[in-house]
Design a protein around this motif. Structure first.
Motif, PDB file in Angstrom:
ATOM      1  N   ASP A 187      32.674-141.069 -26.483  1.00 43.62           N
ATOM      2  CA  ASP A 187      33.312-141.243 -25.164  1.00 43.62           C
ATOM      3  C   ASP A 187      34.793-141.556 -25.338  1.00 43.62           C
ATOM      4  O   ASP A 187      35.649-141.028 -24.621  1.00 43.62           O
ATOM      5  CB  ASP A 187      32.593-142.304 -24.301  1.00 43.62           C
ATOM      6  CG  ASP A 187      32.713-143.712 -24.845  1.00 43.62           C
ATOM      7  OD1 ASP A 187      32.849-143.877 -26.078  1.00 43.62           O
ATOM      8  OD2 ASP A 187      32.679-144.667 -24.047  1.00 43.62           O
ATOM      9  N   THR A 188      35.094-142.392 -26.323  1.00 45.78           N
ATOM     10  CA  THR A 188      36.471-142.833 -26.516  1.00 45.78           C
ATOM     11  C   THR A 188      37.337-141.753 -27.165  1.00 45.78           C
ATOM     12  O   THR A 188      38.482-141.538 -26.757  1.00 45.78           O
ATOM     13  CB  THR A 188      36.479-144.127 -27.348  1.00 45.78           C
ATOM     14  OG1 THR A 188      35.649-145.074 -26.672  1.00 45.78           O
ATOM     15  CG2 THR A 188      37.864-144.691 -27.504  1.00 45.78           C
ATOM     16  N   ILE A 189      36.805-141.055 -28.148  1.00 46.98           N
ATOM     17  CA  ILE A 189      37.584-139.990 -28.791  1.00 46.98           C
ATOM     18  C   ILE A 189      37.828-138.859 -27.778  1.00 46.98           C
ATOM     19  O   ILE A 189      38.945-138.341 -27.667  1.00 46.98           O
ATOM     20  CB  ILE A 189      36.902-139.498 -30.083  1.00 46.98           C
ATOM     21  CG1 ILE A 189      36.905-140.637 -31.118  1.00 46.98           C
ATOM     22  CG2 ILE A 189      37.625-138.263 -30.653  1.00 46.98           C
ATOM     23  CD1 ILE A 189      36.119-140.355 -32.384  1.00 46.98           C
ATOM     24  N   ALA A 190      36.804-138.523 -26.989  1.00 49.74           N
ATOM     25  CA  ALA A 190      36.980-137.466 -25.977  1.00 49.74           C
ATOM     26  C   ALA A 190      37.920-137.923 -24.864  1.00 49.74           C
ATOM     27  O   ALA A 190      38.679-137.116 -24.311  1.00 49.74           O
ATOM     28  CB  ALA A 190      35.630-137.054 -25.396  1.00 49.74           C
ATOM     29  N   CYS A 191      37.874-139.202 -24.534  1.00 54.88           N
ATOM     30  CA  CYS A 191      38.777-139.749 -23.509  1.00 54.88           C
ATOM     31  C   CYS A 191      40.227-139.648 -23.975  1.00 54.88           C
ATOM     32  O   CYS A 191      41.106-139.181 -23.233  1.00 54.88           O
ATOM     33  CB  CYS A 191      38.385-141.205 -23.227  1.00 54.88           C
ATOM     34  SG  CYS A 191      39.549-142.134 -22.227  1.00 54.88           S
ATOM     35  N   MET A 192      40.492-140.050 -25.216  1.00 55.30           N
ATOM     36  CA  MET A 192      41.876-140.032 -25.728  1.00 55.30           C
ATOM     37  C   MET A 192      42.354-138.598 -25.947  1.00 55.30           C
ATOM     38  O   MET A 192      43.481-138.242 -25.575  1.00 55.30           O
ATOM     39  CB  MET A 192      41.955-140.851 -27.021  1.00 55.30           C
ATOM     40  CG  MET A 192      41.643-142.333 -26.795  1.00 55.30           C
ATOM     41  SD  MET A 192      41.979-143.405 -28.213  1.00 55.30           S
ATOM     42  CE  MET A 192      40.782-142.826 -29.418  1.00 55.30           C
ATOM     43  N   ALA A 193      41.494-137.769 -26.561  1.00 54.86           N
ATOM     44  CA  ALA A 193      41.861-136.362 -26.784  1.00 54.86           C
ATOM     45  C   ALA A 193      42.035-135.667 -25.436  1.00 54.86           C
ATOM     46  O   ALA A 193      42.950-134.852 -25.254  1.00 54.86           O
ATOM     47  CB  ALA A 193      40.791-135.663 -27.624  1.00 54.86           C
ATOM     48  N   GLY A 194      41.154-135.998 -24.482  1.00 56.10           N
ATOM     49  CA  GLY A 194      41.230-135.403 -23.143  1.00 56.10           C
ATOM     50  C   GLY A 194      42.565-135.696 -22.485  1.00 56.10           C
ATOM     51  O   GLY A 194      43.181-134.809 -21.887  1.00 56.10           O
ATOM     52  N   ALA A 195      43.040-136.925 -22.605  1.00 56.53           N
ATOM     53  CA  ALA A 195      44.315-137.300 -21.968  1.00 56.53           C
ATOM     54  C   ALA A 195      45.488-136.521 -22.577  1.00 56.53           C
ATOM     55  O   ALA A 195      46.367-136.033 -21.858  1.00 56.53           O
ATOM     56  CB  ALA A 195      44.543-138.802 -22.084  1.00 56.53           C
ATOM     57  N   ILE A 196      45.486-136.387 -23.900  1.00 54.72           N
ATOM     58  CA  ILE A 196      46.579-135.656 -24.564  1.00 54.72           C
ATOM     59  C   ILE A 196      46.508-134.170 -24.186  1.00 54.72           C
ATOM     60  O   ILE A 196      47.513-133.543 -23.848  1.00 54.72           O
ATOM     61  CB  ILE A 196      46.497-135.810 -26.105  1.00 54.72           C
ATOM     62  CG1 ILE A 196      46.520-137.290 -26.513  1.00 54.72           C
ATOM     63  CG2 ILE A 196      47.647-135.056 -26.785  1.00 54.72           C
ATOM     64  CD1 ILE A 196      46.090-137.541 -27.962  1.00 54.72           C
ATOM     65  N   ALA A 197      45.288-133.618 -24.224  1.00 57.27           N
ATOM     66  CA  ALA A 197      45.101-132.192 -23.909  1.00 57.27           C
ATOM     67  C   ALA A 197      45.376-131.924 -22.435  1.00 57.27           C
ATOM     68  O   ALA A 197      46.035-130.937 -22.080  1.00 57.27           O
ATOM     69  CB  ALA A 197      43.691-131.754 -24.278  1.00 57.27           C
ATOM     70  N   GLY A 198      44.888-132.799 -21.553  1.00 48.58           N
ATOM     71  CA  GLY A 198      45.095-132.624 -20.118  1.00 48.58           C
ATOM     72  C   GLY A 198      46.579-132.610 -19.769  1.00 48.58           C
ATOM     73  O   GLY A 198      47.016-131.868 -18.887  1.00 48.58           O
ATOM     74  N   ALA A 199      47.368-133.419 -20.478  1.00 41.05           N
ATOM     75  CA  ALA A 199      48.820-133.437 -20.270  1.00 41.05           C
ATOM     76  C   ALA A 199      49.432-132.099 -20.665  1.00 41.05           C
ATOM     77  O   ALA A 199      50.389-131.626 -20.052  1.00 41.05           O
ATOM     78  CB  ALA A 199      49.451-134.568 -21.081  1.00 41.05           C
ATOM     79  N   HIS A 200      48.888-131.484 -21.686  1.00 40.49           N
ATOM     80  CA  HIS A 200      49.430-130.210 -22.180  1.00 40.49           C
ATOM     81  C   HIS A 200      49.036-129.027 -21.282  1.00 40.49           C
ATOM     82  O   HIS A 200      49.875-128.223 -20.896  1.00 40.49           O
ATOM     83  CB  HIS A 200      48.938-129.977 -23.606  1.00 40.49           C
ATOM     84  CG  HIS A 200      49.364-128.667 -24.191  1.00 40.49           C
ATOM     85  ND1 HIS A 200      50.697-128.362 -24.422  1.00 40.49           N
ATOM     86  CD2 HIS A 200      48.651-127.575 -24.586  1.00 40.49           C
ATOM     87  CE1 HIS A 200      50.776-127.136 -24.944  1.00 40.49           C
ATOM     88  NE2 HIS A 200      49.549-126.644 -25.050  1.00 40.49           N
ATOM     89  N   TYR A 201      47.745-128.925 -20.963  1.00 37.91           N
ATOM     90  CA  TYR A 201      47.257-127.742 -20.243  1.00 37.91           C
ATOM     91  C   TYR A 201      47.389-127.875 -18.722  1.00 37.91           C
ATOM     92  O   TYR A 201      47.436-126.877 -18.012  1.00 37.91           O
ATOM     93  CB  TYR A 201      45.795-127.466 -20.593  1.00 37.91           C
ATOM     94  CG  TYR A 201      45.553-127.202 -22.063  1.00 37.91           C
ATOM     95  CD1 TYR A 201      45.878-125.972 -22.632  1.00 37.91           C
ATOM     96  CD2 TYR A 201      44.992-128.180 -22.875  1.00 37.91           C
ATOM     97  CE1 TYR A 201      45.647-125.726 -23.979  1.00 37.91           C
ATOM     98  CE2 TYR A 201      44.760-127.945 -24.223  1.00 37.91           C
ATOM     99  CZ  TYR A 201      45.091-126.723 -24.775  1.00 37.91           C
ATOM    100  OH  TYR A 201      44.855-126.498 -26.105  1.00 37.91           O
ATOM    101  N   GLY A 202      47.386-129.104 -18.225  1.00 43.62           N
ATOM    102  CA  GLY A 202      47.504-129.324 -16.784  1.00 43.62           C
ATOM    103  C   GLY A 202      46.170-129.271 -16.064  1.00 43.62           C
ATOM    104  O   GLY A 202      45.196-128.723 -16.561  1.00 43.62           O
ATOM    105  N   ILE A 203      46.142-129.826 -14.883  1.00 45.36           N
ATOM    106  CA  ILE A 203      44.910-129.981 -14.100  1.00 45.36           C
ATOM    107  C   ILE A 203      44.272-128.637 -13.744  1.00 45.36           C
ATOM    108  O   ILE A 203      43.051-128.517 -13.653  1.00 45.36           O
ATOM    109  CB  ILE A 203      45.194-130.796 -12.813  1.00 45.36           C
ATOM    110  CG1 ILE A 203      43.909-131.137 -12.047  1.00 45.36           C
ATOM    111  CG2 ILE A 203      46.119-130.060 -11.865  1.00 45.36           C
ATOM    112  CD1 ILE A 203      43.207-132.354 -12.537  1.00 45.36           C
ATOM    113  N   GLU A 204      45.108-127.595 -13.547  1.00 48.70           N
ATOM    114  CA  GLU A 204      44.586-126.323 -13.028  1.00 48.70           C
ATOM    115  C   GLU A 204      43.656-125.606 -14.009  1.00 48.70           C
ATOM    116  O   GLU A 204      42.965-124.675 -13.623  1.00 48.70           O
ATOM    117  CB  GLU A 204      45.738-125.418 -12.562  1.00 48.70           C
ATOM    118  CG  GLU A 204      46.698-124.942 -13.638  1.00 48.70           C
ATOM    119  CD  GLU A 204      47.817-125.937 -13.984  1.00 48.70           C
ATOM    120  OE1 GLU A 204      47.659-127.147 -13.720  1.00 48.70           O
ATOM    121  OE2 GLU A 204      48.836-125.502 -14.548  1.00 48.70           O
TER     122      GLU A 204
END
Ligand code: R7I
Ligand code: MG
Ligand code: MG
Length: 347
Positions: free
Chosen positions: A296-313
């Motif tokens: 949960d924590t690794i996906a949460c942290m990786a998700g935040a970095i990736a989400g910033a890069h790819y964007g919500i759309e």
């Protein structure tokens, strides 16, 4: 320059990683097949997966965002109060075994020094768990100045994690999200070099050197891991087993923050083991879960970095619909984004 789609992406994908990753937390081995099955069940409304609840990772990140927004900047007393209140209202979100003591002490009205309970942990050395890092993303959104991101991510983590191997994980995570928001992942090698440069300075500090010596880690433990990431990036094939043995998948910040960063970098391109139809955020979260351990924590942290890069759309609606707290994350991101652009924050 930061785009609002990136800000939304960062906080929303962090929540998704936590909610979706909870399924495998603590599992030693997670076959990719099980990951893909879990993820495709999210698309299938007839299966009635229901709402996936968020854990302590998101519960505490919400406190950070709310505090930065309400106080228009970092206020340690307000943030500490929110952590304590959130814990007493919902104690069953899967908090770390040690941090519970801190959260109980933080709710005492007699407490003067809000950093003291964290210092008392683990025989006075403080926790090196990843609980500071898992909630660090809002700091990356709130402050335009990199030195402020570092400073306040550090102090925010110190409320529960006073060991440098804990709070420096939070600094690294906040830096990674901050750089990603600015498009730095377009040049992955420069991204990792930049993180190394920043962490060289952060880990040059006296307290960090002491902790590293006592815990028998490398002189600059996070820098050493970032170098390992750079070596893994340059290899054409990397197995899950190698990632786990080189970087870890555990509950210590040192064994999870660099791992999360690697997951993002590794998933910048399509991968054979993942469906072609997946976008970048989907690849990153799927790959993080396949590592097992503190998923949960690794996906949460990786998700935040990736989400910033790819964007919500780029994030599938079906994922957004089945996770608790996504609407709030979206709103916090937008409000933090406005603060970043409008008013100078600071302590
Ligand atoms: O770091 P923390 O908030 O835990 C976060 C994790 C995430 O995976 C969440 O999803 C949730 O599941 O928990 O909580 P802490 O209790 O400070 O640290 C977590 C654990 O790391 C502790 O319970 C210890 O097992 C271990 N740990 C240490 N062990 C020995 N010596 C942390 N610091 C030490 C230490 O100094
Ligand atoms: Mg959790
Ligand atoms: Mg966890």
């Amino acid at each position: 320059l930061m785009e609002v789609f990136s800000a939304w992406g960062a906080l929303v994908a962090g929540v998704l990683g936590d909610c979706i990753g909870g399924e495998f937390e603590g599992a030693e081995e997670v076959p990719m097949e099980s990951v893909l099955q879990h993820l495709s069940s999210l698309d299938d409304e007839t299966k009635g997966t229901g709402i996936l609840e968020y854990s302590d990772d998101t519960a505490m990140a919400r406190c950070v965002a709310q505090s930065l927004l309400t106080r228009t900047g970092f206020d340690e007393h307000d943030m500490a109060r929110r952590f304590a209140k959130e814990y007493s209202a919902s104690p069953h979100r899967g908090y770390g075994a040690g941090v519970i003591q801190v959260l109980k002490k933080l709710s005492s009205p007699q407490l003067n020094d809000v950093y003291q309970p964290a210092r008392d942990q683990f025989n006075g050395r403080g926790s090196f768990g990843n609980g500071g890092a898992m909630r660090a993303a809002p700091f990356a959104l709130a402050f335009p100045d990199l030195s402020d991101v570092k400073r306040f991510a550090h102090l925010g983590a110190m409320l529960t994690h006073s060991c440098s191997l804990g709070y420096n994980g939070a600094v690294l995570q906040a830096l990674a999200v901050h750089l990603s928001l600015q498009g730095a992942l377009d040049l992955p090698h420069q991204f990792i070099s930049r993180l190394i440069k920043e962490m060289e300075e952060v880990e040059g500090d006296e307290a960090a050197r002491n902790d590293a010596r006592i815990l028998k880690e490398a002189e600059k433990p996070f820098c050493e891991r970032l170098h390992r990431i750079r070596d893994l990036m340059d290899r054409s094939k990397v197995s899950i087993e190698e990632v786990i043995s080189e970087l870890g998948n555990g509950i210590a910040a040192l064994h999870s923050v660099p791992t999360a960063i690697f997951c993002v970098l590794h998933c910048l391109q399509p991968r054979e083991c993942l469906p072609e139809s997946y976008g970048g955020v989907e690849r990153t979260i799927a790959y993080s879960l396949a590592l097992g351990g503190d998923t949960d924590t690794i996906a949460c942290m990786a998700g935040a970095i990736a989400g910033a890069h790819y964007g919500i759309e780029t994030i599938p609606l079906s994922w957004i619909r089945c996770c608790e707290g996504v609407e709030d994350a979206d709103q916090y991101a937008e409000r933090l984004y406005k603060l970043y652009h409008q008013s100078p924050l600071g302590g």
